[in-house]
Design a protein around this motif. Structure first.
Motif, PDB file in Angstrom:
ATOM      1  N   CYS A  10       0.825  -1.209   0.000  1.00 33.74           N
ATOM      2  CA  CYS A  10       0.000   0.000   0.000  1.00 33.74           C
ATOM      3  C   CYS A  10       0.861   1.261   0.000  1.00 33.74           C
ATOM      4  O   CYS A  10       0.369   2.353  -0.320  1.00 33.74           O
ATOM      5  N   ASP A  11       2.127   1.148   0.383  1.00 37.71           N
ATOM      6  CA  ASP A  11       3.113   2.237   0.304  1.00 37.71           C
ATOM      7  C   ASP A  11       2.773   3.456   1.145  1.00 37.71           C
ATOM      8  O   ASP A  11       3.263   4.563   0.880  1.00 37.71           O
ATOM      9  N   LEU A  12       1.955   3.297   2.165  1.00 38.16           N
ATOM     10  CA  LEU A  12       1.711   4.390   3.096  1.00 38.16           C
ATOM     11  C   LEU A  12       2.942   4.595   3.972  1.00 38.16           C
ATOM     12  O   LEU A  12       3.641   3.647   4.310  1.00 38.16           O
ATOM     13  N   THR A  13       3.199   5.845   4.356  1.00 37.69           N
ATOM     14  CA  THR A  13       4.351   6.136   5.203  1.00 37.69           C
ATOM     15  C   THR A  13       4.096   5.637   6.622  1.00 37.69           C
ATOM     16  O   THR A  13       2.953   5.393   7.022  1.00 37.69           O
ATOM     17  N   GLN A  14       5.166   5.514   7.392  1.00 35.81           N
ATOM     18  CA  GLN A  14       5.023   5.079   8.778  1.00 35.81           C
ATOM     19  C   GLN A  14       4.159   6.056   9.569  1.00 35.81           C
ATOM     20  O   GLN A  14       3.379   5.652  10.434  1.00 35.81           O
ATOM     21  N   GLU A  15       4.283   7.335   9.274  1.00 33.79           N
ATOM     22  CA  GLU A  15       3.467   8.335   9.956  1.00 33.79           C
ATOM     23  C   GLU A  15       1.988   8.130   9.642  1.00 33.79           C
ATOM     24  O   GLU A  15       1.134   8.186  10.542  1.00 33.79           O
ATOM     25  N   MET A  16       1.672   7.867   8.390  1.00 33.60           N
ATOM     26  CA  MET A  16       0.274   7.660   8.005  1.00 33.60           C
ATOM     27  C   MET A  16      -0.267   6.374   8.607  1.00 33.60           C
ATOM     28  O   MET A  16      -1.433   6.307   9.028  1.00 33.60           O
ATOM     29  N   ILE A  17       0.559   5.338   8.638  1.00 28.18           N
ATOM     30  CA  ILE A  17       0.156   4.063   9.240  1.00 28.18           C
ATOM     31  C   ILE A  17      -0.224   4.273  10.699  1.00 28.18           C
ATOM     32  O   ILE A  17      -1.244   3.759  11.189  1.00 28.18           O
ATOM     33  N   HIS A  18       0.593   5.051  11.402  1.00 27.71           N
ATOM     34  CA  HIS A  18       0.325   5.334  12.816  1.00 27.71           C
ATOM     35  C   HIS A  18      -0.942   6.176  12.969  1.00 27.71           C
ATOM     36  O   HIS A  18      -1.806   5.879  13.819  1.00 27.71           O
TER      37      HIS A  18
END
Length: 301
Positions: A10-18
């Motif tokens: 999905c290539d979401l950033t770690q910040e977005m995942i959090h």
């Protein structure tokens, strides 16, 4: 309330995942064909791209999450009594969704009342990100798991990507295009346009030169919206870029300008994500394009 699990494609950033409260099961990447590291966790995507740029003679590889990887996460959620929605990378390009489905069956043997829904999103990279973001928005608004599943299934055909690549070398190496055709196109500086829809890749035509290919991707998105007589504010629009962050930002700015010119009353919100290793091994380090999907909106808005 339900938990959302997805994979690293999905290539979401770690910040977005959090921020979105997600659990991510990673794909594995290898630059030597032997040692496989967890994408985004044990090998940063930027490091992966740097290797591709520095060693274009070597074809990196990816490997799907194992049954055990999904089972470990599902079992933990089942023990806690948490309902699960698992959104997976397209099954037409990877067996990851099969691993998740098999893991679900194993966990249900011990937890027969567990609710674990595994979905083949038919999506990849920015289009998978759009799917996950829609699911997270619905959950935050209080939608049930069943309501979220119904809406995602109904809007799956709206999920598409229009993109180009730096050259055809990686598509040739991966056997996705003939050597003669690919090398001739490279010599003529012809850039392939690629259309991703319904979980797989199709030809989107050709453009001569990098700038023309960027313009054509924008034209294809505008055509997509025009065919549906759509307001871009009703869609998630995401730019995906590879190694070159500056080029990705230039494309993002060009796309926003084009949208505002055609839809002056629109807010034209466009996200920007770096394409991960799962797609990069097929496209090379210089993929660039735009993904689109219908955006979920609360009925009370």
């Amino acid at each position: 309330m339900f938990d959302i699990i997805t994979d690293s494609a999905c290539d979401l950033t770690q910040e977005m995942i959090h921020q979105l409260g997600l659990t991510v099961v990673p794909f594995y990447v290898s630059i030597d064909g032997q040692t496989y590291l967890k994408e985004g966790q044990e090998m940063a995507v930027r490091d992966f791209y740097q290797f591709m740029v520095d060693r274009p003679d070597i074809l990196p590889k990816t490997s799907l999450p194992s049954l055990e990887d999904f089972e470990r996460v599902f079992r933990e959620k089942a023990k806690e009594g948490r309902d699960v929605l698992c959104l997976c990378f397209t099954g037409k390009m990877s067996g990851g969704v099969g691993s998740a489905r098999n893991a679900r069956e194993l966990v249900l043997e011990d937890y027969p009342d567990a609710v674990i829904e595994v979905v083949d999103t038919g999506a990849a990279t920015v289009s998978e990100a759009a799917t996950v973001e829609n699911a997270a928005a619905m959950r935050a608004a209080g939608c049930t798991l069943a309501e979220t599943l119904t809406w995602l299934n109904g809007t799956r055909p709206t999920n598409q990507i229009f993109f180009t690549v730096g050259n055809l070398d990686y598509l040739i190496k991966g056997g996705r295009i003939g050597k003669v055709t690919g090398r001739a196109a490279n010599l003529l500086n012809v850039k392939p346009m690629i259309h991703f829809a319904d979980g797989e890749i199709f030809s989107g035509g050709m453009a001569r030169g990098r700038q023309k290919s960027m313009e054509k991707a924008i034209e294809q998105l505008l055509g997509y919206l025009a065919e549906r007589n759509a307001d871009p504010d009703d869609y998630r629009i995401l730019v995906g870029y590879g190694y070159d962050v500056d080029e990705g930002r230039r494309f993002w700015m060009q796309l926003r300008a084009a949208l505002r010119a055609k839809y002056p009353a629109s807010e034209c919100d466009v996200e920007m994500l770096q394409i991960g290793a799962t797609i990069a091994v097929h496209t090379g380090p210089h993929a660039l394009g735009v993904g689109v999907m219908r955006k979920w909106k609360s009925p009370i808005q």
